[in-house]
Design a protein around this motif. Structure first.
Motif, PDB file in Angstrom:
ATOM      1  N   ASN A  91       0.801  -1.211   0.022  1.00 50.00           N
ATOM      2  CA  ASN A  91       0.100  -0.110   0.035  1.00 50.00           C
ATOM      3  C   ASN A  91       0.599   1.268  -0.160  1.00 50.00           C
ATOM      4  O   ASN A  91       1.752   1.538  -0.870  1.00 50.00           O
ATOM      5  CB  ASN A  91      -0.977   0.065   1.265  1.00 50.00           C
ATOM      6  CG  ASN A  91      -1.981  -1.180   1.202  1.00 50.00           C
ATOM      7  OD1 ASN A  91      -2.511  -1.451  -0.062  1.00 50.00           O
ATOM      8  ND2 ASN A  91      -2.388  -1.705   2.410  1.00 50.00           N
ATOM      9  N   GLU A  92       0.691   2.059   0.937  1.00 55.24           N
ATOM     10  CA  GLU A  92       1.330   3.295   1.237  1.00 55.24           C
ATOM     11  C   GLU A  92       3.010   3.174   1.570  1.00 55.24           C
ATOM     12  O   GLU A  92       3.081   2.418   2.566  1.00 55.24           O
ATOM     13  CB  GLU A  92       0.624   4.167   2.050  1.00 55.24           C
ATOM     14  CG  GLU A  92       1.146   5.730   1.999  1.00 55.24           C
ATOM     15  CD  GLU A  92       0.309   6.477   3.029  1.00 55.24           C
ATOM     16  OE1 GLU A  92       0.775   7.489   3.547  1.00 55.24           O
ATOM     17  OE2 GLU A  92      -1.008   6.334   2.967  1.00 55.24           O
ATOM     18  N   ALA A  93       3.669   3.601   0.990  1.00 60.67           N
ATOM     19  CA  ALA A  93       5.179   3.749   1.377  1.00 60.67           C
ATOM     20  C   ALA A  93       5.070   4.153   2.872  1.00 60.67           C
ATOM     21  O   ALA A  93       4.448   5.210   3.139  1.00 60.67           O
ATOM     22  CB  ALA A  93       6.062   4.524   0.242  1.00 60.67           C
ATOM     23  N   MET A  94       6.398   3.845   3.397  1.00 56.80           N
ATOM     24  CA  MET A  94       6.777   4.612   4.638  1.00 56.80           C
ATOM     25  C   MET A  94       7.487   5.634   4.746  1.00 56.80           C
ATOM     26  O   MET A  94       8.472   5.586   3.903  1.00 56.80           O
ATOM     27  CB  MET A  94       7.417   3.126   5.567  1.00 56.80           C
ATOM     28  CG  MET A  94       7.860   3.353   6.992  1.00 56.80           C
ATOM     29  SD  MET A  94       8.417   2.100   8.129  1.00 56.80           S
ATOM     30  CE  MET A  94       6.826   1.352   8.666  1.00 56.80           C
ATOM     31  N   THR A  95       7.210   6.540   5.398  1.00 55.26           N
ATOM     32  CA  THR A  95       8.213   7.783   5.695  1.00 55.26           C
ATOM     33  C   THR A  95       9.340   7.417   6.472  1.00 55.26           C
ATOM     34  O   THR A  95       9.181   6.499   7.372  1.00 55.26           O
ATOM     35  CB  THR A  95       7.553   9.053   5.867  1.00 55.26           C
ATOM     36  OG1 THR A  95       7.005   8.912   7.507  1.00 55.26           O
ATOM     37  CG2 THR A  95       6.113   9.282   5.141  1.00 55.26           C
ATOM     38  N   ALA A  96      10.314   8.425   6.506  1.00 56.35           N
ATOM     39  CA  ALA A  96      11.409   8.177   7.413  1.00 56.35           C
ATOM     40  C   ALA A  96      10.989   8.307   8.932  1.00 56.35           C
ATOM     41  O   ALA A  96      11.567   7.715   9.719  1.00 56.35           O
ATOM     42  CB  ALA A  96      12.511   9.352   7.104  1.00 56.35           C
ATOM     43  N   GLU A  97      10.054   9.385   8.988  1.00 61.33           N
ATOM     44  CA  GLU A  97       9.655   9.534  10.350  1.00 61.33           C
ATOM     45  C   GLU A  97       9.000   8.427  10.734  1.00 61.33           C
ATOM     46  O   GLU A  97       8.915   8.058  12.043  1.00 61.33           O
ATOM     47  CB  GLU A  97       8.695  10.849  10.397  1.00 61.33           C
ATOM     48  CG  GLU A  97       9.390  12.231  10.066  1.00 61.33           C
ATOM     49  CD  GLU A  97       9.799  12.446   8.505  1.00 61.33           C
ATOM     50  OE1 GLU A  97       9.093  11.840   7.875  1.00 61.33           O
ATOM     51  OE2 GLU A  97      10.783  13.235   8.200  1.00 61.33           O
ATOM     52  N   ASP A  98       7.987   7.906  10.074  1.00 58.70           N
ATOM     53  CA  ASP A  98       7.256   6.580  10.283  1.00 58.70           C
ATOM     54  C   ASP A  98       8.244   5.536  10.674  1.00 58.70           C
ATOM     55  O   ASP A  98       8.026   4.831  11.847  1.00 58.70           O
ATOM     56  CB  ASP A  98       6.516   5.892   9.166  1.00 58.70           C
ATOM     57  CG  ASP A  98       5.189   6.923   8.996  1.00 58.70           C
ATOM     58  OD1 ASP A  98       4.900   7.833   9.802  1.00 58.70           O
ATOM     59  OD2 ASP A  98       4.756   6.806   7.883  1.00 58.70           O
ATOM     60  N   LEU A  99       9.190   5.326  10.073  1.00 56.73           N
ATOM     61  CA  LEU A  99      10.170   4.262  10.252  1.00 56.73           C
ATOM     62  C   LEU A  99      11.072   4.564  11.813  1.00 56.73           C
ATOM     63  O   LEU A  99      11.171   3.464  12.579  1.00 56.73           O
ATOM     64  CB  LEU A  99      11.312   4.095   9.224  1.00 56.73           C
ATOM     65  CG  LEU A  99      12.071   2.807   9.319  1.00 56.73           C
ATOM     66  CD1 LEU A  99      11.531   1.497   9.764  1.00 56.73           C
ATOM     67  CD2 LEU A  99      13.171   2.765   8.142  1.00 56.73           C
ATOM     68  N   GLU A 100      11.343   5.706  11.744  1.00 58.55           N
ATOM     69  CA  GLU A 100      12.072   6.089  13.080  1.00 58.55           C
ATOM     70  C   GLU A 100      11.233   5.645  14.245  1.00 58.55           C
ATOM     71  O   GLU A 100      11.690   5.365  15.226  1.00 58.55           O
ATOM     72  CB  GLU A 100      12.274   7.615  13.155  1.00 58.55           C
ATOM     73  CG  GLU A 100      13.723   7.979  12.439  1.00 58.55           C
ATOM     74  CD  GLU A 100      14.274   9.260  12.617  1.00 58.55           C
ATOM     75  OE1 GLU A 100      14.552   9.704  13.790  1.00 58.55           O
ATOM     76  OE2 GLU A 100      13.644  10.222  11.896  1.00 58.55           O
ATOM     77  N   GLN A 101       9.898   6.400  14.089  1.00 57.98           N
ATOM     78  CA  GLN A 101       9.014   5.894  15.241  1.00 57.98           C
ATOM     79  C   GLN A 101       8.753   4.423  15.579  1.00 57.98           C
ATOM     80  O   GLN A 101       8.925   4.066  16.617  1.00 57.98           O
ATOM     81  CB  GLN A 101       7.600   6.479  15.049  1.00 57.98           C
ATOM     82  CG  GLN A 101       7.648   8.031  15.255  1.00 57.98           C
ATOM     83  CD  GLN A 101       6.279   8.836  14.665  1.00 57.98           C
ATOM     84  OE1 GLN A 101       5.631   8.118  14.135  1.00 57.98           O
ATOM     85  NE2 GLN A 101       6.309  10.095  14.741  1.00 57.98           N
ATOM     86  N   GLU A 102       8.899   3.756  14.639  1.00 63.48           N
ATOM     87  CA  GLU A 102       8.548   2.254  14.594  1.00 63.48           C
ATOM     88  C   GLU A 102       9.806   1.504  15.434  1.00 63.48           C
ATOM     89  O   GLU A 102       9.664   0.655  16.006  1.00 63.48           O
ATOM     90  CB  GLU A 102       8.252   1.541  13.289  1.00 63.48           C
ATOM     91  CG  GLU A 102       6.756   1.575  12.788  1.00 63.48           C
ATOM     92  CD  GLU A 102       5.911   1.306  13.924  1.00 63.48           C
ATOM     93  OE1 GLU A 102       5.895   0.001  14.272  1.00 63.48           O
ATOM     94  OE2 GLU A 102       4.936   1.907  14.239  1.00 63.48           O
ATOM     95  N   ILE A 103      10.915   1.876  14.928  1.00 65.42           N
ATOM     96  CA  ILE A 103      12.244   1.540  15.420  1.00 65.42           C
ATOM     97  C   ILE A 103      12.449   1.980  17.020  1.00 65.42           C
ATOM     98  O   ILE A 103      12.630   0.953  17.646  1.00 65.42           O
ATOM     99  CB  ILE A 103      13.544   2.093  14.472  1.00 65.42           C
ATOM    100  CG1 ILE A 103      13.593   1.215  13.125  1.00 65.42           C
ATOM    101  CG2 ILE A 103      14.918   1.779  15.358  1.00 65.42           C
ATOM    102  CD1 ILE A 103      14.410   1.785  12.195  1.00 65.42           C
TER     103      ILE A 103
END
Length: 92
Positions: A61-73
């Motif tokens: 679906n929608e690509a993950m943003t750098a901010e999203d990935l940072e929050q998930e990490i």
């Protein structure tokens, strides 16, 4: 911003996989790992930008943003720290 390489344990938690599944992701799906030399032996880790590209290359679906990935990490790191603390407290 994430500084430095990310341990495979954190990547496994991020992907919802067991750590034992990571070698297959490296071999079969091209998870971008790099060896980091340590005093005992090289340890494989992942850098942020290649991980983001790898995840987005497989996004349905929608690509993950750098901010999203940072929050998930950060969320995964916190979860693993809590898990480790509980395990350590239980072993005392």
């Amino acid at each position: 911003m994430i500084a430095g390489p990310i341990p495979l344990r954190v990547v496994a938690a991020l992907l919802g996989k067991d750590e034992s599944a990571i070698p297959a992701l490296i071999e079969e799906d091209g998870l971008p790992v790099v060896p980091i030399n340590t005093a005992r032996k090289p340890v494989r880790k992942v850098f942020f930008a290649p991980l983001l590209r790898w995840i987005n290359g497989r996004a349905i679906n929608e690509a993950m943003t750098a901010e999203d990935l940072e929050q998930e990490i950060a969320r995964c790191q916190k979860h693993l720290s809590t898990k480790d603390a509980k395990k350590k407290a239980k072993s005392k």
